[in-house]
Design a protein around this motif. Structure first.
Motif, mmCIF file in Angstrom:
data_model
loop_
_atom_site.group_PDB
_atom_site.id
_atom_site.type_symbol
_atom_site.label_atom_id
_atom_site.label_comp_id
_atom_site.label_asym_id
_atom_site.label_seq_id
_atom_site.Cartn_x
_atom_site.Cartn_y
_atom_site.Cartn_z
ATOM 1 N N ALA A 140 32.636 25.827 41.763
ATOM 2 C CA ALA A 140 32.900 24.985 40.593
ATOM 3 C C ALA A 140 34.208 24.257 40.857
ATOM 4 O O ALA A 140 35.174 24.878 41.287
ATOM 5 C CB ALA A 140 32.997 25.837 39.325
ATOM 6 N N ARG A 141 34.262 22.987 40.646
ATOM 7 C CA ARG A 141 35.446 22.197 40.995
ATOM 8 C C ARG A 141 36.564 22.474 39.986
ATOM 9 O O ARG A 141 36.786 21.715 39.037
ATOM 10 C CB ARG A 141 35.091 20.710 41.031
ATOM 11 N N VAL A 142 37.255 23.570 40.214
ATOM 12 C CA VAL A 142 38.309 23.991 39.286
ATOM 13 C C VAL A 142 39.680 23.957 39.942
ATOM 14 O O VAL A 142 40.652 24.421 39.348
ATOM 15 C CB VAL A 142 38.023 25.413 38.743
ATOM 16 N N SER A 143 39.780 23.444 41.172
ATOM 17 C CA SER A 143 41.080 23.348 41.823
ATOM 18 C C SER A 143 41.945 22.343 41.074
ATOM 19 O O SER A 143 41.494 21.244 40.744
ATOM 20 C CB SER A 143 40.921 22.919 43.282
ATOM 21 N N THR A 144 43.200 22.694 40.814
ATOM 22 C CA THR A 144 44.080 21.811 40.045
ATOM 23 C C THR A 144 44.672 20.703 40.895
ATOM 24 O O THR A 144 45.210 19.742 40.365
ATOM 25 C CB THR A 144 45.235 22.625 39.418
ATOM 26 N N GLN B 136 41.183 25.354 33.629
ATOM 27 C CA GLN B 136 41.500 25.407 35.064
ATOM 28 C C GLN B 136 42.907 25.952 35.287
ATOM 29 O O GLN B 136 43.130 26.753 36.203
ATOM 30 C CB GLN B 136 41.364 24.017 35.677
ATOM 31 N N ARG B 137 43.849 25.511 34.446
ATOM 32 C CA ARG B 137 45.219 26.027 34.561
ATOM 33 C C ARG B 137 45.269 27.518 34.227
ATOM 34 O O ARG B 137 46.002 28.284 34.874
ATOM 35 C CB ARG B 137 46.152 25.244 33.646
ATOM 36 N N GLU C 103 34.817 22.754 34.599
ATOM 37 C CA GLU C 103 35.119 21.506 35.303
ATOM 38 C C GLU C 103 35.638 20.425 34.369
ATOM 39 O O GLU C 103 36.382 19.529 34.803
ATOM 40 C CB GLU C 103 33.873 21.005 36.037
ATOM 41 N N LYS C 104 35.298 20.495 33.093
ATOM 42 C CA LYS C 104 35.704 19.457 32.145
ATOM 43 C C LYS C 104 37.094 19.692 31.567
ATOM 44 O O LYS C 104 37.823 18.741 31.283
ATOM 45 C CB LYS C 104 34.692 19.364 30.998
ATOM 46 N N GLY D 165 25.009 29.856 32.954
ATOM 47 C CA GLY D 165 25.805 29.648 34.165
ATOM 48 C C GLY D 165 26.156 28.190 34.358
ATOM 49 O O GLY D 165 27.293 27.850 34.702
ATOM 50 N N LEU D 166 25.193 27.292 34.142
ATOM 51 C CA LEU D 166 25.445 25.855 34.271
ATOM 52 C C LEU D 166 26.422 25.383 33.208
ATOM 53 O O LEU D 166 27.311 24.575 33.470
ATOM 54 C CB LEU D 166 24.116 25.096 34.171
ATOM 55 N N ARG D 167 26.260 25.898 31.987
ATOM 56 C CA ARG D 167 27.182 25.505 30.911
ATOM 57 C C ARG D 167 28.596 26.001 31.174
ATOM 58 O O ARG D 167 29.572 25.297 30.918
ATOM 59 C CB ARG D 167 26.678 26.064 29.579
ATOM 60 N N LEU D 168 28.715 27.210 31.720
ATOM 61 C CA LEU D 168 30.041 27.741 32.044
ATOM 62 C C LEU D 168 30.709 26.901 33.120
ATOM 63 O O LEU D 168 31.902 26.584 33.021
ATOM 64 C CB LEU D 168 29.910 29.194 32.502
ATOM 65 N N ARG D 169 29.950 26.540 34.145
ATOM 66 C CA ARG D 169 30.526 25.709 35.209
ATOM 67 C C ARG D 169 30.965 24.351 34.657
ATOM 68 O O ARG D 169 32.056 23.866 34.977
ATOM 69 C CB ARG D 169 29.493 25.519 36.318
#
Length: 791
Positions: free
Chosen positions: A115-119, A161-162, A155-156, A147-151
C-alpha cells in the motif's frame, strides 16, 4: 514507461531464477545456521533465568509456605514462553519476512510496498518492476472487500500514514532503548552472583564497579567487529544452556519431582486469586522471561526461518523450561529468609559449582548483550537509509558479510547511557522494570503491524487479523499495564529514551521531507532547458559533470543556479540520484535507471541508483565505472522512438531504462581504463568492429578509456558518435557537483515549525556526517554550492 534490456546474464542466477531464485537449503546448511543462531540470536533470551524470579519476587509478592506464588509464577512463565516466542514468533511472525529480512522496519517496508503509505514521495512505477516486488506477487486486484477499503483509506489520508510511520519509529526507538537496558540488566544480574561467593561487606563495594568494567570492555570490543569475536558466541550459549538445563533437571529430581503439575493454567488462576493487585503488578517481572524474543525476527536476515525455528524449538525452549522448573522445585522446598538473595538464580545452584557457573553466566551475559548492540547498529543503519535518522559514520567490519557493521557514535552513546543506568539504579529491580516495558512495547508494535500485514500483504480475512491482534494483543496489553504501573520505579527510562530518539528521528524525517517537497515544487521546467539550446547558453568543456540531486524526475532548482553563475560547464551532464526503495536489497542487474533530460544533442542524462535499506553503497572507483558504463549501455540500447523532436523528448522525459552494473551481466558494454600509458605505443584507434576505439591525447601520457561493445546488429553513426563523446568526457575526468541546501522556516510560520526546522533540524544537519558517496569523491574534483530553502 520502462524500456528493459532484451538480454542480460545475471551472475550466480540460473535462467529460470525468477521462478526458483533460492535453492532449497540442505539439512547440513540448516543445522549449521541453527548452531550459529544460538550465539547471535538467543544470547539475551537464554540469560533471562538470571533475573526473572528475583525481579518477580522483588517487592510485590512474597514466597509463602503454600507455594501458590512460586507455582503460579512458573505457570505464567511456561505459558508466556509457549504463546509469545513459540506460537507468535516461531509459527506466525517469522513468515512475515521482507525477502528474508525481519524486524520492525521490515514490516513497515512490506506495508509500504503493498500500500503506498511511504511519506517520502519519491516512488516510481519502475520500482514496482523490481524483482523483490514481483517476488511478493503484489497486485492490486488481489484486494477485496474490507482489505481494499483499508488500503484505499491508508493511501488517501496523510495523517494515517504519519501515524503508521510514528508507530514503526516508536517501536524502533524502544529497540534502541532495549540496547541500553539489556546489557545493563544482563551483566548486573550475572555479577550479582558474587554475593554468594564473597562476603556481603565486600560485595556492596565491588558489584557495581565490576559490572561497569565489564560493560566498558564489552563496548570497547565492538570496533573489532562481530566476525572477530563471534566464533565464541555459539559455544558459550550452548554451554550456558546445557548448564542451566542440567542444574534444572538436578533440582527437579532432587527437590520436587512433582513440580511439573504447576504447568497447569489452573495455578495461574490460583496465583491471581490469592495475590490480586500485587500479583498483577508482579507480571512486570514475569515478562522478562521473553526478553530477547524479538531478536528471532530482527536477526532473521542473517539466518533462515527453518534454522531459527529448529534452534528455538529443539534447544532453547526445552532448556529454559527445565531451568525455570528447576528453580521453582528448589524454591518450593526452601522458604526461610536466610539472605536477601534467597529468590535469586544462584541460590539454586549447588555450592560446589557456583564459581564456574558464575563465570559462564558472565560470558553468556556478554554474548546476550552483544546481540542487542549489533541489532541496534543494524536498525540505525536502516533508519538512515530511509531518511529517518541523521547520517552517522558506518564502519563495515567484515568484507564478506555486509550486515556486520559498527557505528562509533551510537556505540559510545549506548555505553554512556548503559553506565548511567547501572550506576544510577544499582539494583536489578529498577533496571528490570525499565527493560520489561521496553520489551513488551516492541512486541505490541509488532502485533499491530502484523495485523495490517495479514490483511494488506497476505490478503487474508479481516477476522483473522482481528483474532490475531485480540489474542496476542490482550496478553501483551496485560503485561504492558503491569510494567507501566511501575513508571516511577524505573519504567520511565525506556519512555524517556524512546521519546528522545523519536524526537530526533521525526525531526530529521520532517526536515528531509520538507526539503524534498521544496525541490519538487521549485524544479525547473523542461521548456527552460530547451530555450537555452544545446550549449545551455554557456561554454561546454570536456569532462563529465555529476550533479547530485534528490529528485527522481524534473530538473532541480540548483541546476539553474549553476548555469546562471558558472562561466562554463561539462560537455556531458548527469543528474545523479541515490534512492532507497522499500526492499531490503536491490539486485545488481536492476541497480540503475537511466534516461535523457532534453534532446540528444544536449548530452544531459538522468541516472538513478537504487538501493535497498540493507544494501551498502560502494564508494570506490568501481562505482564510477558502473555509472559511466550504465550511460553507455543506455545509449547503445536506446530504442529509435526516443530520437524524435524536442516535443517527443519532452513527453519521454520520464522514460527510463533499467541497466545493471557491469558485474551483473556478461553481454553488456565493458569499460577499459589505463592510467598513465603512452598512447603512441598502441595500435590504431579502432582495432575491431566490436571496439569503439581509444581516444588519444596528442601529447604526453594520460588516462585511456575505451568501451568494449558486444556483438549487435549494428550501431548507428549518431550513437557511435555519442559513445565516442562519452569516452572523451570520461578521459578528461569527472567533476562532482554537490548542492548543500540549508532549510529555514518561512516568515510567519508557527512557533513549533520554527523550532523544529530552524533549531532542531539545523542542529542535527550541522552535527551529522556527510553522505557516504560525498566523502568518497576526490576533494580536488568536487564543487560544493550552498542554497537556502524556505519551507
Amino acid at each position: 514507461m520502462i524500456l528493459r534490456r532484451p538480454v542480460m546474464d545475471i551472475e550466480s542466477w540460473s535462467p529460470d531464477s525468477s521462478k526458483n531464485p533460492i535453492k532449497r537449503e540442505s539439512w547440513r546448511t540448516v543445522l549449521t545456521l541453527a548452531y550459529q543462531s544460538l550465539g547471535v540470536v538467543y544470547g539475551d533470551l537464554s540469560t533471562s533465568p538470571l533475573y526473572v524470579y528475583k525481579s518477580t519476587f522483588a517487592e510485590d509478592i512474597q514466597h509463602s509456605e503454600t507455594n501458590e506464588e512460586i507455582y503460579g509464577v512458573l505457570s505464567f512463565v511456561f505459558w508466556t514462553l509457549t504463546l509469545i516466542p513459540l506460537l507468535k514468533y516461531v509459527f506466525i511472525v517469522l513468515r512475515a519476512d521482507d525477502n528474508g529480512e525481519g524486524g520492525t522496519f521490515a514490516l513497515y517496508s512490506l506495508l509500504c510496498r503493498h500500500a503506498r503509505v511511504s511519506t517520502l514521495p519519491n516512488g516510481q512505477l519502475a520500482d514496482e518492476d523490481l524483482y523483490e516486488y514481483k517476488k511478493d506477487g503484489i497486485a492490486s486486484g488481489n484486494f477485496r472487500g474490507l482489505g481494499l477499503r483499508l488500503r484505499s483509506t491508508l493511501e488517501k489520508h496523510r495523517v494515517l500514514q504519519r501515524m503508521l510511520l510514528i508507530l514503526a519509529l516508536f517501536g524502533t526507538c524502544m529497540v534502541i532503548g532495549d540496547g541500553v537496558l539489556t546489557p545493563a540488566i544482563s551483566v548486573f544480574s550475572a555479577v550479582s552472583g558474587l554475593e554468594l561467593v564473597v562476603s556481603k561487606h565486600h560485595h556492596q563495594y565491588i558489584e557495581v564497579p565490576v559490572a561497569c568494567l565489564i560493560l566498558v570492555f564489552l563496548f570497547y570490543l565492538q570496533h573489532y567487529g562481530t566476525h572477530r569475536i563471534g566464533f565464541l558466541f555459539a559455544p558459550v550459549v550452548i554451554t550456558w544452556l546445557f548448564c542451566i538445563s542440567a542444574i534444572g533437571l538436578y533440582n527437579i529430581v532432587h527437590w520436587n519431582p512433582h513440580v511439573y503439575k504447576a504447568l497447569s493454567p489452573y495455578y495461574m488462576y490460583k496465583f491471581l486469586r490469592k495475590t490480586r493487585r500485587d500479583g498483577w503488578m508482579s507480571l512486570g517481572g514475569i515478562l522478562l522471561c521473553i526478553t530477547g524474543s524479538e531478536a528471532m525476527f530482527a536477526d532473521l536476515g542473517h539466518f533462515s526461518q527453518m534454522s531459527i525455528k529448529i534452534a528455538f524449538s529443539c534447544v532453547v525452549y526445552p532448556s529454559l523450561i527445565l531451568a525455570y522448573m528447576g528453580q521453582a522445585a528448589y524454591l518450593s522446598k526452601h522458604h526461610i529468609n536466610e539472605t536477601d538473595y534467597q529468590i535469586g538464580f544462584y541460590v539454586s545452584v549447588p555450592e560446589k559449582i557456583r564459581w564456574p557457573v558464575l563465570a559462564i553466566a558472565i560470558l553468556a551475559a556478554v554474548v546476550g548483550s552483544q546481540a542487542i548492540i549489533t541489532g541496534t547498529f543494524s536498525i540505525i543503519k536502516q533508519c538512515c537509509a530511509v531518511g529517518c535518522f541523521p547520517r552517522v559514520k558506518i564502519v563495515h567490519t567484515s568484507s564478506k558479510v555486509c550486515g556486520q557493521i559498527y557505528i562509533p557514535e551510537i556505540n559510545w552513546t549506548l555505553m554512556l547511557l548503559c553506565l548511567a543506568v547501572t550506576i544510577g539504579f544499582r539494583d536489578t529491580k529498577h533496571i528490570s522494570n525499565a527493560s520489561g516495558l521496553a520489551v513488551i512495547t516492541v512486541m505490541l508494535v509488532t502485533t499491530c503491524l502484523m495485523s495490517l500485514v495479514i490483511i494488506l500483504c497476505w490478503n487474508r480475512s479481516v477476522l483473522l487479523a482481528l483474532g490475531f491482534i485480540l489474542f496476542f494483543g490482550s496478553i501483551e496489553a496485560l503485561y504492558f499495564s503491569a510494567s507501566l504501573i511501575k513508571f516511577r520505579e524505573g519504567a520511565w527510562v525506556p519512555i524517556a529514551l524512546s521519546f528522545t530518539f523519536l524526537a530526533i528521528m521525526y525531526t530529521w524525517h520532517y526536515g528531509t521531507l520538507k526539503k524534498y517537497e521544496f525541490d519538487v515544487q521549485n524544479k525547473v521546467s523542461i521548456n527552460w532547458l530547451l530555450g537555452l539550446g544545446p550549449n545551455l547558453g554557456i561554454v561546454r568543456v570536456r569532462g563529465i559533470g555529476l550533479i547530485h540531486t534528490e529528485l527522481v524526475s524534473g530538473i532541480p532548482a540548483i541546476f539553474s543556479h549553476f548555469v546562471t553563475n558558472l562561466p562554463a560547464f561539462h560537455q556531458v551532464l548527469v543528474l545523479f540520484c541515490i534512492k532507497y526503495v522499500p526492499v531490503p536489497h536491490v539486485r545488481s542487474d536492476e541497480r540503475f535507471l537511466v534516461g535523457r533530460v532534453g534532446p540528444k544533442e544536449y548530452r544531459v542524462y538522468r541516472c538513478i541508483a537504487r538501493y535497498g535499506y540493507r544494501d551498502t553503497i560502494i564508494d570506490d572507483v568501481e562505482f564510477e565505472k558502473d555509472l559511466v558504463c550504465s550511460i553507455a549501455e543506455f545509449i547503445r540500447s536506446e530504442v529509435p522512438e526516443c530520437n524524435g523532436s524536442s516535443e517527443q523528448n519532452l513527453e519521454n522525459e520520464e522514460k527510463m531504462t533499467v541497466i545493471g552494473t557491469t558485474s551483473s551481466h556478461a553481454k553488456g558494454i565493458k569499460v577499459w581504463e589505463d592510467e598513465g600509458v603512452d598512447p603512441h605505443s598502441s595500435d590504431d584507434a579502432t582495432t575491431s568492429t566490436n571496439e569503439l576505439g581509444e581516444i588519444r591525447s596528442p601529447v604526453g601520457p594520460r588516462k585511456r578509456v575505451r568501451f568494449l561493445v558486444p556483438e549487435s546488429p549494428g550501431i548507428e553513426r549518431e550513437e557511435r558518435s555519442e559513445l565516442r563523446e562519452l569516452m572523451e568526457a570520461r578521459e578528461a575526468g569527472m567533476a562532482f557537483i554537490l548542492g548543500h541546501c540549508y532549510v529555514k522556516a518561512k516568515t510567519g510560520s508557527s512557533l513549533m515549525k520554527r523550532l523544529v526546522v530552524n533549531v532542531g533540524y539545523d542542529f542535527l544537519r550541522r552535527n551529522s556526517r556527510a553522505p557516504t558517496y560525498a566523502s568518497s569523491f576526490p576533494r580536488a574534483s568536487t564543487l560544493e554550492v550552498g542554497m537556502i530553502y524556505h519551507v
